[in-house]
Write an enzyme that holds these catalytic residues in place. Structure first.
Site, mmCIF file in Angstrom:
data_model
loop_
_atom_site.group_PDB
_atom_site.id
_atom_site.type_symbol
_atom_site.label_atom_id
_atom_site.label_comp_id
_atom_site.label_asym_id
_atom_site.label_seq_id
_atom_site.Cartn_x
_atom_site.Cartn_y
_atom_site.Cartn_z
ATOM 1 N N SER A 246 -25.940 10.631 26.134
ATOM 2 C CA SER A 246 -25.483 12.029 26.228
ATOM 3 C C SER A 246 -26.119 12.744 27.423
ATOM 4 C CB SER A 246 -25.758 12.785 24.931
ATOM 5 O OG SER A 246 -27.083 12.603 24.516
ATOM 6 N N HIS B 284 -25.135 5.689 19.451
ATOM 7 C CA HIS B 284 -26.015 6.799 19.872
ATOM 8 C C HIS B 284 -26.117 7.782 18.699
ATOM 9 C CE1 HIS B 284 -28.091 9.523 22.408
ATOM 10 N NE2 HIS B 284 -27.104 10.011 23.144
ATOM 11 N N HIS C 190 -35.326 0.490 18.906
ATOM 12 C CA HIS C 190 -35.059 1.560 19.891
ATOM 13 C C HIS C 190 -34.998 0.949 21.286
ATOM 14 C CE1 HIS C 190 -35.435 5.394 22.061
ATOM 15 N NE2 HIS C 190 -34.905 5.891 20.961
ATOM 16 N N ARG D 282 -40.803 11.600 15.833
ATOM 17 C CA ARG D 282 -39.849 12.520 15.186
ATOM 18 C C ARG D 282 -39.591 12.063 13.744
ATOM 19 N NH1 ARG D 282 -35.072 12.022 19.298
ATOM 20 N NH2 ARG D 282 -35.594 9.844 18.832
ATOM 21 N N ASP E 24 -33.503 8.311 13.214
ATOM 22 C CA ASP E 24 -32.348 8.270 12.324
ATOM 23 C C ASP E 24 -32.663 7.630 10.970
ATOM 24 O OD1 ASP E 24 -30.605 9.585 13.992
ATOM 25 O OD2 ASP E 24 -30.121 7.775 15.105
HETATM 26 N N1 HAX Z 1 -31.763 -4.665 12.736
HETATM 27 C C1 HAX Z 1 -31.434 -5.934 13.009
HETATM 28 N N2 HAX Z 1 -31.410 -6.458 14.234
HETATM 29 C C2 HAX Z 1 -31.753 -5.651 15.236
HETATM 30 C C3 HAX Z 1 -32.128 -4.311 15.044
HETATM 31 C C4 HAX Z 1 -32.112 -3.825 13.717
HETATM 32 N N3 HAX Z 1 -32.400 -2.536 13.438
HETATM 33 N N4 HAX Z 1 -32.414 -3.740 16.216
HETATM 34 C C5 HAX Z 1 -32.221 -4.694 17.147
HETATM 35 N N5 HAX Z 1 -31.814 -5.840 16.567
HETATM 36 C C6 HAX Z 1 -31.444 -7.095 17.215
HETATM 37 C C7 HAX Z 1 -30.367 -6.815 18.262
HETATM 38 O O1 HAX Z 1 -29.078 -6.825 17.665
HETATM 39 C C8 HAX Z 1 -30.590 -7.925 19.255
HETATM 40 O O2 HAX Z 1 -30.005 -9.084 18.725
HETATM 41 P P1 HAX Z 1 -29.217 -10.130 19.699
HETATM 42 O O3 HAX Z 1 -30.259 -10.599 20.667
HETATM 43 O O4 HAX Z 1 -28.716 -11.165 18.744
HETATM 44 O O5 HAX Z 1 -28.139 -9.323 20.370
HETATM 45 C C9 HAX Z 1 -32.102 -8.115 19.218
HETATM 46 O O6 HAX Z 1 -32.557 -7.544 17.983
HETATM 47 C C10 HAX Z 1 -32.819 -7.428 20.360
HETATM 48 O O7 HAX Z 1 -32.426 -6.075 20.421
HETATM 49 P P2 HAX Z 1 -33.466 -4.984 20.947
HETATM 50 O O8 HAX Z 1 -33.812 -5.278 22.357
HETATM 51 O O9 HAX Z 1 -34.591 -4.866 19.977
HETATM 52 O O10 HAX Z 1 -32.654 -3.620 20.800
HETATM 53 P P3 HAX Z 1 -31.732 -2.889 21.873
HETATM 54 O O11 HAX Z 1 -32.621 -2.169 22.838
HETATM 55 O O12 HAX Z 1 -30.714 -3.826 22.414
HETATM 56 O O13 HAX Z 1 -30.972 -1.836 20.954
HETATM 57 C C11 HAX Z 1 -30.829 -0.232 19.194
HETATM 58 C C12 HAX Z 1 -31.624 -0.701 20.430
HETATM 59 C C13 HAX Z 1 -31.425 1.091 18.709
HETATM 60 C C14 HAX Z 1 -29.352 -0.006 19.583
HETATM 61 C C15 HAX Z 1 -30.959 -1.318 18.107
HETATM 62 O O14 HAX Z 1 -32.306 -1.477 17.767
HETATM 63 C C16 HAX Z 1 -30.120 -1.013 16.883
HETATM 64 O O15 HAX Z 1 -28.934 -1.304 16.866
HETATM 65 N N6 HAX Z 1 -30.768 -0.430 15.814
HETATM 66 C C17 HAX Z 1 -30.034 -0.068 14.609
HETATM 67 C C18 HAX Z 1 -29.147 1.146 14.829
HETATM 68 C C19 HAX Z 1 -29.964 2.393 15.053
HETATM 69 O O16 HAX Z 1 -30.955 2.659 14.397
HETATM 70 N N7 HAX Z 1 -29.526 3.221 16.014
HETATM 71 C C20 HAX Z 1 -30.195 4.525 16.279
HETATM 72 C C21 HAX Z 1 -30.925 4.537 17.585
HETATM 73 C C22 HAX Z 1 -31.618 5.850 17.811
HETATM 74 C C23 HAX Z 1 -30.846 6.710 18.775
HETATM 75 O O17 HAX Z 1 -30.843 6.491 19.964
HETATM 76 N N8 HAX Z 1 -30.150 7.691 18.259
HETATM 77 O O18 HAX Z 1 -29.399 8.490 19.060
#
Ligand code: HAX
Length: 436
Positions: free
Chosen positions: A241, A271, A317, A326, A372
């Protein structure tokens, strides 16, 4: 005007710092970019400057250099509350100075003077199909308000570049003033009787949102809104955003258009929409066990979810490598105000159980909760149970950060952004050159 005087007083110093960096050190290399970074969302590439907020992987968010816990102590408080006034926070983001109580009150009073929303905006929203997503309504409401932009009008009649920021600031104060009312109108239109109470002249910006949707007048919900709007105001420049709003405003699209663009990014499930996913998941866990599970049973359930390739919402994250402060601030609020709430107890049990499992699994970069993991559970406690509205709450707060960035981008004359794209063939030929 108080805020513009403060910004104006600081501008020569800031411009000199930027000019010195661009002049004598303009060729200094900040980072290299790898092909893998290009293909993975330009992750970690240092290509932006934000002096308004910064996310340290191990400390979390700093707003104008202050941590979340410092600001919870230092910002002026709302009347009869230990929660900060959003007016004081916005003053800090805009002016880079901790406000006095009078300065925080000044912003709150400006917001009161500017909070009326023209009827045509409500009429546009009323005509949309009832099932329209609240984030779509929010984005359309902000875009419709663009008719009020003082920058767009002044630009048409001729403006000098060094004055752009003054008009952006007017727009920023006008837009932020109207957001609690716009969000409350959307909530009431979609989920209640369609009638929005007028804002109360005795309440602050955050509590007024609570007042306009909540018929119970629970002071604890007023405080939750103050805390929530404080915590979500900004998260440095690279998230979807912030980055989107910055890019769009670099084309001199005004604060309304650029903020609406940022809000559209916030509406994405990776997001801002993630908070509704987290609450859905928490309720699924609670219903699966018929209440609060034993820790051993929860552990088995979490392992099973991960082993089946499932995602645990609220954990991980892109930047943070610690528990999101937070999350901690909201957990403390819940512990203090309603420790007996079953969902909050579940949030805490997951917090005590999941990180060691994620560490053992060894896949995630960050095994700790993000904000979140708890946002939705708090709203749910107060009866705001419409999951798809939660991102609007996030948006109300986040526009403080988006607009403060836009004002400063114009104040420092930041130019239109135009990164260069390459073709796959170009990359392949670079690699051939490098490999040979
Ligand atoms: N549960 C299970 N697996 C997870 C995970 C979780 N909460 N978080 C990351 N992973 C996995 C990823 O899918 C990735 O797997 P692959 O290698 O098979 O693709 C691996 O762990 C490495 O990912 P990462 O480097 O730790 O995480 P990213 O930086 O790629 O992504 C995310 C960060 C927040 C998108 C991710 O941790 C996620 O999807 N979390 C769950 C959803 C969530 O909580 N989103 C809110 C984020 C907060 C925010 O920004 N809000 O606006």
């Amino acid at each position: 005007m108080l805020v513009s005087d403060r910004i104006e007083a600081q501008l020569p110093g800031w411009r000199e710092r930027v000019n010195r960096l661009r002049g004598s050190c303009g060729d200094f290399k900040v980072c290299d970019v790898t092909i893998s970074q290009i293909y993975s969302g330009i992750r970690g590439v240092q290509i932006q400057v934000s002096d308004i907020s910064h996310v340290d992987p191990y400390e979390g968010l700093r707003l104008r250099g202050y941590t979340v816990s410092e600001l919870l102590k230092l910002l002026p408080k709302a009347p009869n509350s230990d929660m900060p006034l959003a007016g004081g926070l916005y003053y800090l983001l805009l002016c880079d100075e901790l406000p006095t109580q009078a300065e925080a009150d000044w912003v709150e009073n400006e917001w009161k003077k500017r909070c009326l929303i023209p009827t045509y905006v409500f009429n546009v929203l009323r005509r949309l199909p009832k099932e329209t997503h609240p984030m779509t309504l929010f984005s359309i409401g902000i875009t419709a308000l663009q008719r009020e932009s003082v920058f767009a009008k002044a630009y048409e009649s001729g403006l000098i570049k060094s004055d752009y920021w003054r008009y952006y600031l007017e727009d920023a104060l006008n837009l932020t003033a109207k957001l609690p009312g716009l969000a409350a109108f959307i909530y009431n239109l979609k989920y209640q009787d369609g009638i929005t109470l007028p804002a109360s002249p005795t309440l602050d910006w955050s509590a007024n949102f609570a007042h306009m949707i909540d018929r119970t007048g629970d002071p604890a919900y007023h405080d939750l809104c103050r805390l929530f709007f404080f915590l979500h105001s900004d998260h440095e420049g690279g998230n979807v955003s912030a980055h989107t709003a910055h890019l769009v405003s670099s084309a001199l699209s005004d604060v309304y258009l650029s903020s609406a663009a940022g809000i559209n990014g916030l509406a994405g499930p990776l997001h801002g929409l993630a908070n509704q996913e987290c609450l859905k998941w928490l309720l699924t866990v609670r219903d699966h066990f018929g209440g609060l599970p034993e820790q051993e049973d929860l552990r088995a359930y979490l392992w099973e979810t991960l082993n089946n390739g499932g995602l645990i919402p609220g954990y991980g994250h892109g930047v943070l490598r610690t528990t999101d402060p937070r999350f901690t601030a909201q957990m403390e609020f819940a512990r203090k105000n309603f420790p007996e709430d079953e969902l909050i107890q579940l949030v805490e049990l997951i917090y005590n159980t999941l990180p060691p499992i994620l560490k053992e699994q060894g896949k995630v970069s960050n095994p700790w909760p993000n904000v979140d993991a708890i946002n939705g559970a708090l709203q749910y406690h107060f009866g705001v149970k419409e999951f798809d509205f939660y991102t609007v709450l996030f948006g109300v707060s986040r526009i403080m950060g988006l607009t403060a960035h836009a004002v400063w981008a114009r104040a420092l004359n930041k130019p239109i952004e135009r990164p260069k794209s390459l073709t796959t063939e170009m990359l392949e030929s670079m690699v051939v050159t490098c490999e040979s």
